[in-house]
Motif scaffolding. Structure first.
Motif, PDB file in Angstrom:
ATOM      1  N   CYS A  96       0.827  -1.209   0.000  1.00 34.79           N
ATOM      2  CA  CYS A  96       0.000   0.000   0.000  1.00 34.79           C
ATOM      3  C   CYS A  96       0.859   1.257   0.000  1.00 34.79           C
ATOM      4  CB  CYS A  96      -0.942  -0.002   1.205  1.00 34.79           C
ATOM      5  SG  CYS A  96      -2.195  -1.300   1.139  1.00 34.79           S
ATOM      6  N   ILE A 100       0.353   4.069  -2.825  1.00 31.84           N
ATOM      7  CA  ILE A 100      -0.057   5.431  -2.472  1.00 31.84           C
ATOM      8  C   ILE A 100       0.982   6.442  -2.932  1.00 31.84           C
ATOM      9  CG2 ILE A 100      -0.501   6.983  -0.525  1.00 31.84           C
ATOM     10  CD1 ILE A 100      -1.612   4.456   0.955  1.00 31.84           C
ATOM     11  N   THR A 104       0.020   9.436  -5.593  1.00 27.26           N
ATOM     12  CA  THR A 104      -0.009  10.816  -5.102  1.00 27.26           C
ATOM     13  C   THR A 104       1.237  11.617  -5.439  1.00 27.26           C
ATOM     14  OG1 THR A 104       0.945  10.218  -2.951  1.00 27.26           O
ATOM     15  CG2 THR A 104      -1.467  10.134  -3.161  1.00 27.26           C
ATOM     16  N   VAL A 179      -4.768   9.320   4.716  1.00 20.70           N
ATOM     17  CA  VAL A 179      -5.612   8.723   3.676  1.00 20.70           C
ATOM     18  C   VAL A 179      -6.120   7.350   4.098  1.00 20.70           C
ATOM     19  CG1 VAL A 179      -4.355   9.922   1.851  1.00 20.70           C
ATOM     20  CG2 VAL A 179      -3.693   7.595   2.483  1.00 20.70           C
ATOM     21  N   PHE A 181      -6.780   3.719   1.995  1.00 24.25           N
ATOM     22  CA  PHE A 181      -6.541   2.958   0.768  1.00 24.25           C
ATOM     23  C   PHE A 181      -7.513   1.783   0.835  1.00 24.25           C
ATOM     24  CE2 PHE A 181      -4.097  -0.120  -1.802  1.00 24.25           C
ATOM     25  CZ  PHE A 181      -3.733   0.657  -2.892  1.00 24.25           C
ATOM     26  N   LEU A 261      -8.738   5.627  -3.219  1.00 20.95           N
ATOM     27  CA  LEU A 261      -7.889   6.396  -2.319  1.00 20.95           C
ATOM     28  C   LEU A 261      -8.613   7.688  -1.983  1.00 20.95           C
ATOM     29  CD1 LEU A 261      -5.015   6.610  -0.984  1.00 20.95           C
ATOM     30  CD2 LEU A 261      -4.369   7.955  -3.000  1.00 20.95           C
TER      31      LEU A 261
END
Length: 303
Positions: A96, A100, A104, A179, A181, A261
């Motif tokens: 993850c 991520i 991002t 965040v 996920f 997300l």
């Protein structure tokens, strides 16, 4: 280049599913969330409001993380069985973090707790007595009300702790984004999918904090709302009262490689900095199936 009017037209053309979204009612309440093994309850008074939830799957590329507060990406996982707790602990969090960071453009990412949520009957599990239960690595029902998992104090402290623990020798960060996920790993379409709210359509005016209490057994009666010293500094979510302007989305029939997300809190308030979310019962599609999903909390840092 697409204009704002073009974007509005794209969104207005999306298929709409009828939904009941649970919000905190108007009035003054002691707002708390008590969580135990397989069950959770909220104080305060809540009400289900008829809303529409738009289906974003056919226009999945339209949604931007810093514009809407959420995005739908793709990520192939090496996990074959998400019910295998040891495998998730060992492999999935690192997966993850990489996903991520890629989605991002963050400098670094620290993933923390995870939770499985399912619409299956958890009655038997809820009756189990588990001492010192922790709200991570377990199984819970789908979220029951419009919320964001962190209020601002909780998000800031979560970021500070995560960075100090994961990157003790790093130079520091200018921005953090807390965040979730989120991935459904059951066959679609899901009976209780996750809905996310365009963060541009919410404001502080309808938001309030909801303190988290993780307990072995629930308090009863007046003890549920009795004063607690220092409660304003404890871990808390944000919950919301109903407003017609809230615009809700979901992604129907998510596949195994689809990942949602969305933001709990972004320290940069010049962009869309949070995303309320909740589950809803999808009656718009035939043949829906029991939902099973996994969510991972993480913090993305920009140095």
């Amino acid at each position: 280049m697409a204009t704002l009017l073009d974007a509005d037209a794209i969104e207005d053309s999306a298929r709409q599913a009828p939904a009941l979204i649970r919000y905190l009612d108007e009035g003054d309440f002691v707002t708390r969330r008590y969580v135990s093994q397989g069950i959770e309850i909220n104080t305060g008074r809540y009400r289900d409001y008829p809303m529409v939830v738009r289906d974003g799957m056919p226009i999945r590329g339209h949604f931007a993380f810093d514009t809407h507060g959420f995005m739908l990406g793709r990520h192939r996982t090496a996990i074959n069985d998400f019910w295998d707790k040891a495998a998730v602990d060992q492999l999935y969090l690192r997966e993850c973090e990489g996903a991520i960071q890629s989605l991002t453009g963050a400098s670094c990412v620290s993933a923390g707790g995870w939770m499985i949520r399912t619409s299956a009957d958890l009655t038997a599990r809820a009756q189990e007595k588990v001492a010192n239960y922790r709200h991570e690595g377990g199984i819970q029902p789908p979220a029951g009300e419009a919320h964001v998992d962190y209020n601002e104090i909780t998000g800031r402290r979560a970021a500070e702790r995560a960075y100090a623990a994961a990157f003790p020798d790093a130079p520091g960060y200018k921005r953090y984004v807390c965040v979730s996920f989120w991935r459904s790993f059951s066959p679609g379409p899901q009976d209780w999918p996750l809905a996310v709210c365009d963060g541009r359509t919410v404001s502080d005016e309808e938001a309030t904090s909801n303190t988290l209490f993780v307990v072995d057994e629930f308090p009863v009666g007046d003890a549920l709302t009795a004063p607690v010293d220092g409660e304003d500094q404890m871990i808390a979510a944000s919950i919301f009262r109903h407003r017609d302007r809230h615009r809700w989305w979901y992604f129907s029939d998510m596949a195994a490689d689809d990942v949602l997300l969305f933001k709990f809190q972004d320290s940069d308030h010049d962009v869309t900095w949070r995303c309320p979310h909740t589950a809803f019962h999808d009656s718009s599609l035939p043949g829906t199936r029991t939902r099973a999903s996994i969510e991972v909390r993480a913090v993305a840092f920009f140095e």
